[in-house]
Design a protein around this motif. Structure first.
Motif, PDB file in Angstrom:
ATOM      1  N   GLU A 171       0.856  -1.180   0.000  1.00  0.00           N
ATOM      2  CA  GLU A 171       0.000   0.000   0.000  1.00  0.00           C
ATOM      3  C   GLU A 171       0.902   1.243   0.000  1.00  0.00           C
ATOM      4  O   GLU A 171       2.100   1.145  -0.222  1.00  0.00           O
ATOM      5  CB  GLU A 171      -1.006  -0.052   1.151  1.00  0.00           C
ATOM      6  N   LEU A 172       0.294   2.418   0.252  1.00  0.00           N
ATOM      7  CA  LEU A 172       1.015   3.684   0.109  1.00  0.00           C
ATOM      8  C   LEU A 172       2.340   3.764   0.862  1.00  0.00           C
ATOM      9  O   LEU A 172       3.374   4.083   0.308  1.00  0.00           O
ATOM     10  CB  LEU A 172       0.102   4.810   0.604  1.00  0.00           C
ATOM     11  N   MET A 173       2.278   3.457   2.155  1.00  0.00           N
ATOM     12  CA  MET A 173       3.460   3.614   3.003  1.00  0.00           C
ATOM     13  C   MET A 173       4.576   2.677   2.541  1.00  0.00           C
ATOM     14  O   MET A 173       5.744   3.060   2.504  1.00  0.00           O
ATOM     15  CB  MET A 173       3.054   3.271   4.436  1.00  0.00           C
ATOM     16  N   HIS A 174       4.190   1.476   2.178  1.00  0.00           N
ATOM     17  CA  HIS A 174       5.157   0.488   1.724  1.00  0.00           C
ATOM     18  C   HIS A 174       5.854   0.972   0.462  1.00  0.00           C
ATOM     19  O   HIS A 174       7.074   0.870   0.317  1.00  0.00           O
ATOM     20  CB  HIS A 174       4.422  -0.830   1.469  1.00  0.00           C
ATOM     21  N   LEU A 192       4.347  13.394   0.047  1.00  0.00           N
ATOM     22  CA  LEU A 192       3.217  13.092  -0.848  1.00  0.00           C
ATOM     23  C   LEU A 192       2.232  12.132  -0.162  1.00  0.00           C
ATOM     24  O   LEU A 192       1.021  12.302  -0.295  1.00  0.00           O
ATOM     25  CB  LEU A 192       3.719  12.474  -2.150  1.00  0.00           C
ATOM     26  N   VAL A 193       2.770  11.146   0.559  1.00  0.00           N
ATOM     27  CA  VAL A 193       1.874  10.225   1.262  1.00  0.00           C
ATOM     28  C   VAL A 193       0.994  10.996   2.239  1.00  0.00           C
ATOM     29  O   VAL A 193      -0.222  10.794   2.311  1.00  0.00           O
ATOM     30  CB  VAL A 193       2.683   9.132   2.001  1.00  0.00           C
ATOM     31  N   GLY A 194       1.622  11.926   2.974  1.00  0.00           N
ATOM     32  CA  GLY A 194       0.845  12.747   3.910  1.00  0.00           C
ATOM     33  C   GLY A 194      -0.252  13.517   3.189  1.00  0.00           C
ATOM     34  O   GLY A 194      -1.410  13.531   3.610  1.00  0.00           O
TER      35      GLY A 194
ATOM     36  N   LEU B  67       1.679   6.732  11.632  1.00  0.00           N
ATOM     37  CA  LEU B  67       2.894   6.147  11.054  1.00  0.00           C
ATOM     38  C   LEU B  67       3.533   7.111  10.048  1.00  0.00           C
ATOM     39  O   LEU B  67       4.747   7.291  10.024  1.00  0.00           O
ATOM     40  CB  LEU B  67       2.557   4.815  10.374  1.00  0.00           C
ATOM     41  N   VAL B  68       2.688   7.760   9.234  1.00  0.00           N
ATOM     42  CA  VAL B  68       3.186   8.735   8.264  1.00  0.00           C
ATOM     43  C   VAL B  68       3.859   9.882   9.009  1.00  0.00           C
ATOM     44  O   VAL B  68       4.958  10.326   8.651  1.00  0.00           O
ATOM     45  CB  VAL B  68       2.032   9.268   7.388  1.00  0.00           C
TER      46      VAL B  68
END
Lengths: 222, 221
Positions: A171-174, A192-194, B67-68
């Motif tokens: 997923e995104l974080m990975h 960008l994930v944030g 986590l982010v």
């Protein structure tokens, strides 16, 4: 000092957007499991059996007070020890589904308790079976007051999907981690994930608030 | 290997991890309370700019994952010249995240203090600061204590994530032990039980006790 690279940003954006699809899918599947299993947990606490009630109550309490990330590890690694191998996706969905089922069962419990006693008496006097009473009379009335809480946990499950990265769900974080370790650039992927999470969760939360007030008006609760 | 052998061999590491988790929880809780109070009060300030800062802070930290935020604080903040040691980064991330949730509790509690209390302190010619500290906040505190109990359990659970930036907490220790022994049921199971014990038999009773103390202080017991 800070150097944000736009060319790099546009290079990695497609990969992150694909991963966003996986994040949404994980949240969707996990939530579907939680919605159904949560109802099972809530109804199991309303059976005449005292043992079952206490048992389910304790299980729910246990799941609610331990970290999701640890539960994900537990589900993923304990299986193989006993000869049962689960894929990261399966293990992840089981863990996150169970975790949120525990939370949702509390939401349903509140909803079920809020159905007036007269409804039960009416169902009994109409000679409806227990199953019919629940599915045709009680649960439909317990749902509207539960919807606000259910919406909050939908946003919650979305925000907890990054934890699935620890067992390798793409997923995104990975994906952001992978990009970071390939290119040694962390600024753009993590930022960008944030931003993607904000772009997903703020409108969802707003939509839920609007839906909630619409529902209240519709049900004449104002 | 029996469970007893397992415990005698790895008990030390599990206990040291548990202590780190408890210290992290306490530090993050103190930070979260301070942030919650500040952001909660700022959220109700008459000045639009002050209010805006609080809203942006709350929405960013509530709108993204812990986590982010943790990875961002640990990996990206150094690029801005702010390098935090991993332990500090860990409790700061958890504290800032839960502080944003706490801010809404503070705001809700202050708004639910009866209006008569505000009017009475106005009639007694109290300054706004004195009114807040002596009249409103003590009553708001009592209103929000039960919700803080839940929030602190969320906070405890949040600290498990700092293992992912290699802070040697309980989660990290059992992950390491699992990596060498492959006794997953024993390692992760033990950790689950320890987290449960901390939440159910330390945090919850402590909050109940605090609630009783506060009730007595306000003459409500």
């Amino acid at each position: 000092m800070l150097d944000w690279r736009w060319d790099f940003t546009f290079d990695i954006l497609p990969r992150l957007l694909v991963a966003t699809g996986n994040t949404l899918m994980a949240a969707g599947f996990g939530y579907a499991i939680a919605v159904v299993l949560g109802l099972v947990f809530a109804l199991a606490q309303r059976t005449p059996s005292r043992v079952l009630t206490v048992l389910v109550r304790e299980i729910v309490e246990f799941i609610r007070s331990t970290p999701l990330v640890l539960q994900i590890f537990f589900v993923f690694y304990v299986g193989p020890q006993f000869g049962l191998r689960l894929s990261p996706w399966t293990a992840g969905m089981i863990a996150i589904g169970l975790h949120y089922a525990a939370y949702l069962s509390e939401v349903y419990r509140g909803g079920l308790d809020s159905v007036p006693k007269g409804q039960w008496e009416a169902a009994t006097s109409l000679n409806l079976s227990t199953a019919r009473t629940y599915f045709r009379v009680i649960i439909p009335q317990a749902m509207p007051p539960s919807l606000a809480g259910m919406g909050n946990y939908l946003v919650g499950i979305l925000k907890d999907t990054p934890m699935l990265s620890v067992i390798g769900v793409a997923e995104l974080m990975h994906t952001a981690n992978a990009i970071g370790s390939e290119t040694y650039r962390f600024l753009e992927p993590y930022t960008l994930v944030g931003i993607i999470f904000l772009a997903l969760s703020l409108p969802t939360a707003a939509a839920i608030r609007i839906f909630e007030s619409w529902l209240r008006k519709k049900l004449g609760m104002i | 290997m029996s469970y007893f052998e397992f415990l005698s061999q790895y008990g030390d590491r599990i206990i040291s991890g548990t202590l780190v988790t408890i210290v992290l929880t306490v530090l993050a809780a103190l930070l979260a309370m301070a942030i919650a109070l500040a952001a909660g009060l700022m959220r109700m300030a008459p000045n639009a700019l002050v209010r805006g800062v609080a809203v942006v802070y709350i929405e960013i930290f509530r709108g993204t994952s812990l986590l982010v935020q943790l990875y961002w604080i640990f990996f990206v903040l150094p690029l801005f010249g702010i390098s935090l040691e991993k332990f500090t980064a860990g409790f700061v991330a958890v504290g800032m995240n839960l502080g944003a949730y706490g801010a809404e509790l503070v705001r809700g509690a202050i708004l639910s203090v009866p209006k008569g209390q505000w009017e009475a302190s106005l009639a007694l010619n109290m300054s706004p600061a004195k009114r807040m500290v002596r009249v409103i906040l003590p009553q708001a505190l009592l209103i929000m204590l039960p919700s803080w109990g839940n929030l602190l359990i969320e906070l405890l659970k949040g600290t498990a994530l700092v293992a992912l930036i290699a802070v040697a907490d309980l989660m990290f220790q059992v992950k390491q032990i699992n990596g060498t022994t492959f006794l997953s049921a024993e390692t992760f199971g033990t950790a689950l039980v320890i987290y449960y014990i901390i939440a159910r038999f330390m945090i919850t009773p402590f909050m109940r006790w605090l609630e009783r103390v506060m009730q007595r202080k306000l003459g409500r017991a």
